[in-house]
Design a protein around this motif. Structure first.
Motif, PDB file in Angstrom:
ATOM      1  N   PHE A 116       0.829  -1.207   0.000  1.00  0.00           N
ATOM      2  CA  PHE A 116       0.000   0.000   0.000  1.00  0.00           C
ATOM      3  C   PHE A 116       0.865   1.260   0.000  1.00  0.00           C
ATOM      4  N   GLU A 117       2.139   1.110   0.391  1.00  0.00           N
ATOM      5  CA  GLU A 117       3.045   2.260   0.440  1.00  0.00           C
ATOM      6  C   GLU A 117       3.667   2.575  -0.918  1.00  0.00           C
ATOM      7  N   TRP A 118       3.376   1.723  -1.911  1.00  0.00           N
ATOM      8  CA  TRP A 118       4.002   1.912  -3.219  1.00  0.00           C
ATOM      9  C   TRP A 118       3.620   3.256  -3.807  1.00  0.00           C
ATOM     10  N   LYS A 119       4.637   4.050  -4.143  1.00  0.00           N
ATOM     11  CA  LYS A 119       4.390   5.380  -4.692  1.00  0.00           C
ATOM     12  C   LYS A 119       5.111   5.590  -6.024  1.00  0.00           C
ATOM     13  N   GLY A 120       5.843   4.580  -6.430  1.00  0.00           N
ATOM     14  CA  GLY A 120       6.657   4.748  -7.625  1.00  0.00           C
ATOM     15  C   GLY A 120       5.892   4.522  -8.907  1.00  0.00           C
ATOM     16  N   ARG A 121       6.648   4.511  -9.993  1.00  0.00           N
ATOM     17  CA  ARG A 121       6.069   4.255 -11.313  1.00  0.00           C
ATOM     18  C   ARG A 121       6.610   2.954 -11.890  1.00  0.00           C
ATOM     19  N   THR A 122       7.309   2.194 -11.076  1.00  0.00           N
ATOM     20  CA  THR A 122       7.926   0.961 -11.562  1.00  0.00           C
ATOM     21  C   THR A 122       7.453  -0.229 -10.747  1.00  0.00           C
ATOM     22  N   VAL A 123       7.035  -1.283 -11.436  1.00  0.00           N
ATOM     23  CA  VAL A 123       6.669  -2.535 -10.771  1.00  0.00           C
ATOM     24  C   VAL A 123       7.589  -3.630 -11.294  1.00  0.00           C
ATOM     25  N   GLY A 124       7.751  -4.664 -10.479  1.00  0.00           N
ATOM     26  CA  GLY A 124       8.663  -5.723 -10.874  1.00  0.00           C
ATOM     27  C   GLY A 124       8.144  -7.097 -10.507  1.00  0.00           C
ATOM     28  N   MET A 125       8.624  -8.082 -11.249  1.00  0.00           N
ATOM     29  CA  MET A 125       8.257  -9.461 -10.957  1.00  0.00           C
ATOM     30  C   MET A 125       9.450 -10.358 -11.222  1.00  0.00           C
ATOM     31  N   ARG A 126       9.698 -11.278 -10.283  1.00  0.00           N
ATOM     32  CA  ARG A 126      10.735 -12.282 -10.487  1.00  0.00           C
ATOM     33  C   ARG A 126      10.116 -13.545 -11.055  1.00  0.00           C
ATOM     34  N   ILE A 127      10.774 -14.071 -12.081  1.00  0.00           N
ATOM     35  CA  ILE A 127      10.394 -15.365 -12.641  1.00  0.00           C
ATOM     36  C   ILE A 127      11.529 -16.330 -12.329  1.00  0.00           C
ATOM     37  N   LEU A 128      11.235 -17.354 -11.578  1.00  0.00           N
ATOM     38  CA  LEU A 128      12.238 -18.338 -11.167  1.00  0.00           C
ATOM     39  C   LEU A 128      11.874 -19.691 -11.759  1.00  0.00           C
ATOM     40  N   TYR A 129      12.765 -20.245 -12.546  1.00  0.00           N
ATOM     41  CA  TYR A 129      12.531 -21.569 -13.117  1.00  0.00           C
ATOM     42  C   TYR A 129      13.015 -22.586 -12.091  1.00  0.00           C
ATOM     43  N   ALA A 130      12.074 -23.244 -11.435  1.00  0.00           N
ATOM     44  CA  ALA A 130      12.402 -24.037 -10.251  1.00  0.00           C
ATOM     45  C   ALA A 130      11.508 -25.270 -10.163  1.00  0.00           C
TER      46      ALA A 130
END
Length: 728
Positions: A116-130
């Motif tokens: 809820f504190e996110w104020k930026g303009r960038t989002v990210g996601m990690r993709i892990l092949y596991a």
């Protein structure tokens, strides 16, 4: 919304690489085997097709640790604790995907907002092949491994699997056991040392399973493509324009109406049907064919593209549309046409690749697709990512330049994109072509560099963004950018670079490389027309490319009025060098000190400076050797090859003849150097090297010592194994 950067880890030689993306075009450059293809394949495997993964995609050195962990599973006692994913997650293929999002599009990535504190303009996601279930994988591996060890006692050779890597080398086992796992990342937790964020505690478990699939539309043109050949034995399966248009029509325009086989008038109507279909096809493809005309290549007497349908009794259910090229355009004349495959391959391939981009665009935007207007068909992914691997593989130089100029334009030419900043098209292209690089802004280049860290002892890659490589130095940026565009772009594809000051060095450098046995690598020789090598310093240091700079000492004498003037090189005369490259790179201008510098003092990082030094010589009538100090490249060649130049019967002309005359009569080394200096007229420098090429004795020419030392340094750096037994 746009793809901002990706962070790839443990994928082939991309052990830890950050790649930043340009808003429109991002171009991967680098020497052979530097990781460009691996990066393209990683993007496809993580973002589009997880079934591409194989055991060979794991960074090789990681398998040692993975095998040791698996051996531990085998040796565990019954009831041992179940392994957890974090036991091996740092060794598995990983990609962090970062997306820049505008405030109005934030709703599209609501599942990726970290808090809820996110104020930026960038989002990210990690993709892990596991592993899907690491406990189950342990049990299955242990069971198979122990069973074959038992069988091995009765076998004449080792039974597979012999290790965890061997076990997962079966793609079936790998794909049954492994899958992509997704984790939401927080931009605020990004490290500044190019390391990865710690793996989040909670795995993403939303709907859809892969939240990125609704954000990206991925299309790719990979390097291994086959195109039509008029002399080929079988053209039916080739990727020619006829086939592409047929596929496009079937997918993007409409289904054909089926002609009833019972229609007794089919024979009479065949000819008429062809005409009707031709008109229909012409209307259907009119806009797309006009777009192909937009590339205007090659621009003179081009045959016009004409679509012709072929309906026959034998094949009434599959009407092939065949592309033909109209050779005459005069009205009232009978049309002269040839099938597509009889036009030049370069022209065919350019059109075919360009149309492929049009097809990608229309598929992304659902242009004319069946079912348009439905919720599913109208759901357009915000980011269209198009990957093109080495387009030069099937395009000659001029076609390459046309293609790269027009590629992005083809992908965005649609009314659906006008005024819609929510939709973004980004091209990612890998190339070895300097013709393509010449057409691009240096800011969009990403340089792949090969490295071999001592701790892992295998080649890996790092990626350098050339964005803002020159900082605020606009003058230097302008000079280097223009010079590279107009002259040499293989700077970005070579194993090493030799910067030379003039045309003489450039003409003869390949002869010296051959003479000194430095021929196992791709070395780019670049003439920089004067002492401007220092202007390339920001680029060289950014790329960390091995560089030898061959330059002149350019000695000067101080006159009585305090001004300096050029003069032949002398030791002990308080001379200075007027060469900016030497002064700015070595931070020294005193000629006496420069003549006394050792090997290590001429090396700055990945760069070695080579300039004229003393040459031992025994002139006519002298019993002892004297030291001659050449001023520039030409007199250095003459003094180095003194015995050749004074040889009786030597046939030479121009400056070579002038030098020969001086050397034949010289008895005093200082006076000899002064007379040679007097003949060094700039206008004659290029002819000097050309005149040497005409000499019958050219193959006997020795390399000047200062150049030889530089080439040996370069060879040692590039091929250290050749010098393993060298005590020096």
């Amino acid at each position: 919304m746009k793809l901002s950067k990706i962070h790839i880890g443990n994928y082939r030689k991309l052990k830890n690489c950050i790649i930043e993306f340009d808003d429109k075009q991002t171009v991967f450059v680098g020497a052979n085997n530097s990781g460009k293809t691996s990066a393209m394949q990683a993007i496809i495997s993580f973002l589009k097709d997880n079934n591409r993964f194989t055991a060979n995609d794991f960074t090789l050195t990681n398998w040692k640790e993975l095998n040791e962990i698996a051996e531990g599973w085998v040796n565990e006692n019954v009831g041992s604790p179940k392994p957890i994913l974090t036991d091996i997650s740092d060794l598995l293929p990983t990609m962090d995907v970062w997306i820049d999002v505008s405030e109005k599009d934030a709703y599209l990535v609501k599942n990726l907002i970290p808090s809820f504190e996110w104020k930026g303009r960038t989002v990210g996601m990690r993709i892990l092949y596991a592993p899907k279930d690491i406990g189950k994988l342990r049990d299955e591996f242990k069971e198979v491994y122990m069973r074959v060890r038992t069988l091995e006692k009765d076998a004449t050779k080792t039974v597979s699997p012999t290790s965890f890597w061997d076990y997962l080398s079966s793609n079936t086992r790998l794909h049954n056991s492994f899958a992509c796992h997704y984790y939401v990342l927080d931009i605020e937790k990004e490290t500044t040392n190019a390391g990865f964020q710690a793996l989040p505690d909670i795995e993403y478990d939303g709907d859809p399973k892969n939240p990125l699939e609704k954000l990206f539309k991925i299309h790719s043109i990979e390097a291994q493509r086959e195109f039509s050949d008029p002399d080929g034995k079988d053209n039916l399966g080739q990727n020619n324009l006829s086939k592409q248009l047929q596929e496009y029509y079937e997918k993007q325009i409409q289904q054909r109406e089926i002609v009833s086989q019972e229609d007794i008038d089919i024979f009479k109507a065949a000819d008429s049907a062809n005409k009707v279909c031709d008109e229909k096809l012409e209307r259907a493809f009119s806009g797309r064919i006009d777009e192909l005309k937009n590339i205007s290549y090659p621009g003179f007497l081009n045959p016009e593209i004409k679509i012709h349908s072929k309906i026959n009794i034998k094949d009434t259910l599959s009407h092939d549309s065949a592309v033909q090229f109209l050779l005459n355009k005069n009205k009232g004349e009978e049309e002269l046409v040839l099938p597509e495959r009889y036009n030049g391959l370069g022209y065919q391939n350019l059109i075919s690749m360009y149309f492929k981009l049009i097809q990608f665009r229309d598929e992304w935007l659902h242009e004319g697709a069946i079912g348009e207007g439905t919720e599913e068909a109208d759901a357009i992914e915000p980011i269209h990512l198009v990957l093109i691997e080495e387009p030069e593989a099937h395009l000659h130089a001029q076609a390459q330049q046309v293609f790269i100029r027009k590629a992005y334009e083809a992908l965005i030419k649609s009314d659906k994109l006008k005024g819609k900043d929510s939709f973004t098209t980004q091209i990612v292209l890998s190339t070895h072509s300097n013709h393509i690089v010449k057409e691009l802004d240096m800011n969009c280049l990403r340089y792949f560099r090969r490295e071999k860290p001592e701790e892992i002892n295998i080649p890996i890659s790092s990626v350098v963004s050339l964005k803002n490589v020159f900082g605020e130095d606009k003058k230097t940026k302008k000079f280097v950018s223009r010079y590279i565009k107009l002259n040499h772009c293989d700077f970005f594809f070579a194993d090493a670079v030799i910067l030379v000051e003039g045309s003489g060095e450039r003409i003869l450098m390949n002869r010296f490389l051959e003479e000194e046995g430095v021929k196992d690598n791709y070395i780019s020789v670049i003439e920089i027309n004067g002492s401007h090598a220092h202007r390339f310093r920001p680029l060289i240091e950014k790329l960390k490319i091995r560089t030898l700079i061959v330059t002149d000492i350019d000695s000067q004498n101080k006159k009585a009025d305090g001004k300096w003037e050029k003069g032949f090189t002398q030791k002990g005369k308080k001379q200075r060098s007027n060469n900016d490259t030497i002064i700015k790179w070595l931070e020294e201008s005193d000629v006496d000190k420069l003549l006394g510098l050792g090997e290590k003092d001429k090396i700055k990082g990945d760069v070695r400076i080579a300039y004229q030094t003393g040459i031992p010589i025994k002139l006519n009538g002298n019993k002892e050797e004297s030291i001659a100090y050449p001023y520039t490249f030409e007199d250095s060649v003459a003094l180095t090859n003194y015995n050749l130049f004074i040889r009786e019967g030597l046939k030479c002309k121009g400056m070579v003849k002038d030098f020969q005359t001086i050397l034949l009569s010289a008895t005093d080394v200082e006076k000899c150097c002064e007379e040679l200096f007097g003949k060094l007229i700039s206008a004659n420098k290029a002819p000097f090297a050309i005149d040497l090429l005409f000499m019958d004795e050219f193959e006997q020419l020795d390399t000047p010592e200062y150049i030889k030392e530089g080439l040996v340094w370069l060879d040692r750096i590039l091929n250290p194994e050749k010098y393993e037994n060298d005590k020096h």
